[in-house]
Design a protein around this motif. Sequence first.
Motif, mmCIF file in Angstrom:
data_model
loop_
_atom_site.group_PDB
_atom_site.id
_atom_site.type_symbol
_atom_site.label_atom_id
_atom_site.label_comp_id
_atom_site.label_asym_id
_atom_site.label_seq_id
_atom_site.Cartn_x
_atom_site.Cartn_y
_atom_site.Cartn_z
ATOM 1 N N UNK A 1 -90.891 -26.627 -22.238
ATOM 2 C CA UNK A 1 -90.426 -26.710 -23.618
ATOM 3 C C UNK A 1 -88.905 -26.842 -23.632
ATOM 4 N N UNK A 2 -88.397 -27.776 -24.382
ATOM 5 C CA UNK A 2 -86.946 -27.952 -24.480
ATOM 6 C C UNK A 2 -86.622 -28.847 -25.673
ATOM 7 N N UNK A 3 -85.341 -28.911 -26.001
ATOM 8 C CA UNK A 3 -84.855 -29.813 -27.046
ATOM 9 C C UNK A 3 -83.784 -30.705 -26.444
ATOM 10 N N UNK A 4 -84.031 -32.004 -26.451
ATOM 11 C CA UNK A 4 -83.031 -32.977 -25.997
ATOM 12 C C UNK A 4 -82.129 -33.321 -27.183
ATOM 13 N N UNK A 5 -80.836 -33.423 -26.917
ATOM 14 C CA UNK A 5 -79.873 -33.644 -27.997
ATOM 15 C C UNK A 5 -78.871 -34.726 -27.601
ATOM 16 N N UNK A 6 -78.429 -35.471 -28.592
ATOM 17 C CA UNK A 6 -77.385 -36.478 -28.348
ATOM 18 C C UNK A 6 -76.496 -36.551 -29.584
ATOM 19 N N UNK A 7 -75.191 -36.630 -29.350
ATOM 20 C CA UNK A 7 -74.219 -36.804 -30.429
ATOM 21 C C UNK A 7 -73.522 -38.156 -30.295
ATOM 22 N N UNK A 8 -73.119 -38.701 -31.426
ATOM 23 C CA UNK A 8 -72.164 -39.792 -31.464
ATOM 24 C C UNK A 8 -70.921 -39.267 -32.156
ATOM 25 N N UNK A 9 -69.746 -39.716 -31.731
ATOM 26 C CA UNK A 9 -68.503 -39.247 -32.337
ATOM 27 C C UNK A 9 -67.770 -40.408 -32.996
ATOM 28 N N UNK A 10 -67.047 -40.092 -34.066
ATOM 29 C CA UNK A 10 -66.315 -41.138 -34.782
ATOM 30 C C UNK A 10 -65.070 -41.573 -34.013
ATOM 31 N N UNK A 11 -64.451 -40.623 -33.306
ATOM 32 C CA UNK A 11 -63.267 -40.942 -32.502
ATOM 33 C C UNK A 11 -63.428 -40.311 -31.123
ATOM 34 N N UNK A 12 -62.367 -40.343 -30.356
ATOM 35 C CA UNK A 12 -62.409 -39.739 -29.022
ATOM 36 C C UNK A 12 -62.376 -38.215 -29.072
ATOM 37 N N UNK A 13 -62.094 -37.630 -30.227
ATOM 38 C CA UNK A 13 -62.071 -36.175 -30.359
ATOM 39 C C UNK A 13 -63.493 -35.626 -30.311
ATOM 40 N N UNK A 14 -63.699 -34.557 -29.542
ATOM 41 C CA UNK A 14 -65.025 -33.954 -29.414
ATOM 42 C C UNK A 14 -65.490 -33.322 -30.722
ATOM 43 N N UNK A 15 -64.553 -33.020 -31.619
ATOM 44 C CA UNK A 15 -64.937 -32.411 -32.892
ATOM 45 C C UNK A 15 -65.377 -33.446 -33.931
ATOM 46 N N UNK A 16 -65.329 -34.728 -33.608
ATOM 47 C CA UNK A 16 -65.580 -35.767 -34.608
ATOM 48 C C UNK A 16 -67.037 -36.247 -34.610
ATOM 49 N N UNK A 17 -67.983 -35.329 -34.367
ATOM 50 C CA UNK A 17 -69.399 -35.707 -34.379
ATOM 51 C C UNK A 17 -69.751 -36.394 -35.691
ATOM 52 N N UNK A 18 -70.352 -37.588 -35.604
ATOM 53 C CA UNK A 18 -70.710 -38.342 -36.808
ATOM 54 C C UNK A 18 -72.213 -38.606 -36.876
ATOM 55 N N UNK B 1 -77.872 -35.811 -21.631
ATOM 56 C CA UNK B 1 -77.480 -36.666 -20.513
ATOM 57 C C UNK B 1 -75.955 -36.714 -20.488
ATOM 58 N N UNK B 2 -75.373 -35.757 -19.822
ATOM 59 C CA UNK B 2 -73.924 -35.542 -19.698
ATOM 60 C C UNK B 2 -73.512 -34.359 -20.561
ATOM 61 N N UNK B 3 -73.664 -33.195 -19.994
ATOM 62 C CA UNK B 3 -73.331 -31.960 -20.711
ATOM 63 C C UNK B 3 -71.844 -31.870 -21.013
ATOM 64 N N UNK B 4 -71.031 -32.558 -20.226
ATOM 65 C CA UNK B 4 -69.598 -32.557 -20.473
ATOM 66 C C UNK B 4 -69.238 -33.174 -21.807
ATOM 67 N N UNK B 5 -70.115 -34.018 -22.328
ATOM 68 C CA UNK B 5 -69.883 -34.613 -23.638
ATOM 69 C C UNK B 5 -70.651 -33.850 -24.713
ATOM 70 N N UNK B 6 -71.979 -33.877 -24.644
ATOM 71 C CA UNK B 6 -72.788 -33.365 -25.754
ATOM 72 C C UNK B 6 -72.663 -31.851 -25.948
ATOM 73 N N UNK B 7 -72.702 -31.079 -24.865
ATOM 74 C CA UNK B 7 -72.563 -29.632 -25.008
ATOM 75 C C UNK B 7 -71.157 -29.287 -25.481
ATOM 76 N N UNK B 8 -70.185 -30.028 -24.978
ATOM 77 C CA UNK B 8 -68.801 -29.809 -25.401
ATOM 78 C C UNK B 8 -68.635 -30.098 -26.887
ATOM 79 N N UNK B 9 -69.258 -31.168 -27.364
ATOM 80 C CA UNK B 9 -69.190 -31.503 -28.795
ATOM 81 C C UNK B 9 -69.816 -30.385 -29.614
#
Length: 286
Positions: free
Chosen positions: A6-23, A90-98
């Motif tokens: 059991x798990x939840x797969x997650x993916x974010x897209x960002x508006x800019x290069x800032x990790x806080x800009x999840x869109x 797929x790349x915790x350095x991006x999605x988990x960081x966001x």
Amino acid sequence: MDKVLNFVAIDFETMTAERTSACAVGMAKVVNHDIQQKFYSLINPIPDNREHNNSNIHGITPEMVALSPTFAQIFPIMAQFIGNFPIVCHNRGADINILQRCMQYYGLQGINTENNICTYELTKMSLEDCCRYYHINMGCHHDALDDAIACAEVLLAYQGDVMADTFHGSIDKAIQQFAYKKYEHDTLVPLEDEKVSNQDTPFFHASVVITGTFRAYPNRNELGKQLQALGANINTAITRKTTVVVMGNEAGPAKIKKIEELRAKGHEIRLIYEEELKQILHYGED
């Protein structure tokens, strides 16, 4: 690594290069080796001072998210959706960081971001290469939900859990094989302005090229006619006059190269992906 049921797969897209800009966020919940629930939402991103955005990558524009909920507004839904399940990306350095950065910005708690699995670290391959290797239908890359689903299926494949509806060859390949790609002559003739009822779209007076395949629009001529009705001048080749390229899956590499060459010379070419295309066409029908 022990099998994860059991798990939840997650993916974010960002508006800019800032990790806080999840869109945008997409999530796929797997229960007993099977995708049971899906979640997708656009996000009104936390503003920053970046001059350039990522609209050319994922097709999401600032205008599209202006009235969308903020991360804080959808967070309770995300927390309930994830629950106590591990988070897969797929790349915790991006999605988990966001995820962590957005939670920190709003002072939110309730999701255990430390309980995560990275399929990139497991496979040592990009998401595209994983999907090719395991014969997974990737859908529309940089669509947050499609990427989350692909990530979930990659982990299932890595664990040897073959999903019944996943490993039968790429759906996109089938679409490409059976899609009708030819234009009728009349589709290539621009309409007179007075015949265009809705002139408030990016296609009005635009020189448009369509490339690749589209899940929602397998018939290239019919798609061309819809854009023609919005005032587009449909062309088959990318030239210096091209102002808009509608980008589908498996877009022609020659066309992509031509776009890059023209942009390098200062020509402005807007890329519209299927997600934005569907929104524009729906608006155009109103």
